[in-house]
Design an enzyme around this catalytic site. Structure first.
Site, short mmCIF file in Angstrom:
data_model
loop_
_atom_site.label_atom_id
_atom_site.label_comp_id
_atom_site.label_asym_id
_atom_site.label_seq_id
_atom_site.Cartn_x
_atom_site.Cartn_y
_atom_site.Cartn_z
N ARG A 20 -25.60 -1.44 -12.76
CA ARG A 20 -25.66 -0.47 -11.66
C ARG A 20 -24.30 0.14 -11.38
O ARG A 20 -24.18 1.36 -11.23
CB ARG A 20 -26.22 -1.12 -10.39
N ASN A 38 -31.75 -2.29 -8.87
CA ASN A 38 -32.42 -3.34 -9.61
C ASN A 38 -33.87 -3.38 -9.17
O ASN A 38 -34.19 -3.14 -8.00
CB ASN A 38 -31.79 -4.71 -9.33
#
Length: 93
Positions: A20, A38
């Protein structure tokens, strides 16, 4: 200049490997807006908006991700461009 939106799901070893954070850096460097998060199933999901070539480069990067990632599958869906984002952020679930 053509602006596009891509919705992407990345599967494999992609959580716990800075995917990320690395995606945010890639997007910001390319001038792309949107978000990354996520998923409960272990995938990473992202939405990218921006100039077509810039979005394509970030989506291409998602096929390998950061050094510790092992990407096994990338699903990409083109969606209508909305222009709703002013930056690229990391979102919660």
């Amino acid at each position: 200049m053509q602006f596009i939106r891509m919705h992407v799901w990345i599967r494999g070893v992609v959580q716990g490997v800075f995917f990320r954070q690395s995606t945010r850096r890639q997007a910001q460097a390319a001038g792309v807006t949107g978000w990354v998060r996520n998923c409960a199933d272990g995938a990473v999901e992202a939405v990218f908006e921006g100039e077509a070539a810039a979005v394509a480069s970030v989506v291409s990067w998602c096929h390998h991700g950061p050094a510790a990632a092992v990407v096994s599958q990338v699903d990409v869906a083109r969606e209508p461009y909305t222009g709703e984002f002013s930056l690229f952020k990391i979102s919660g679930w």
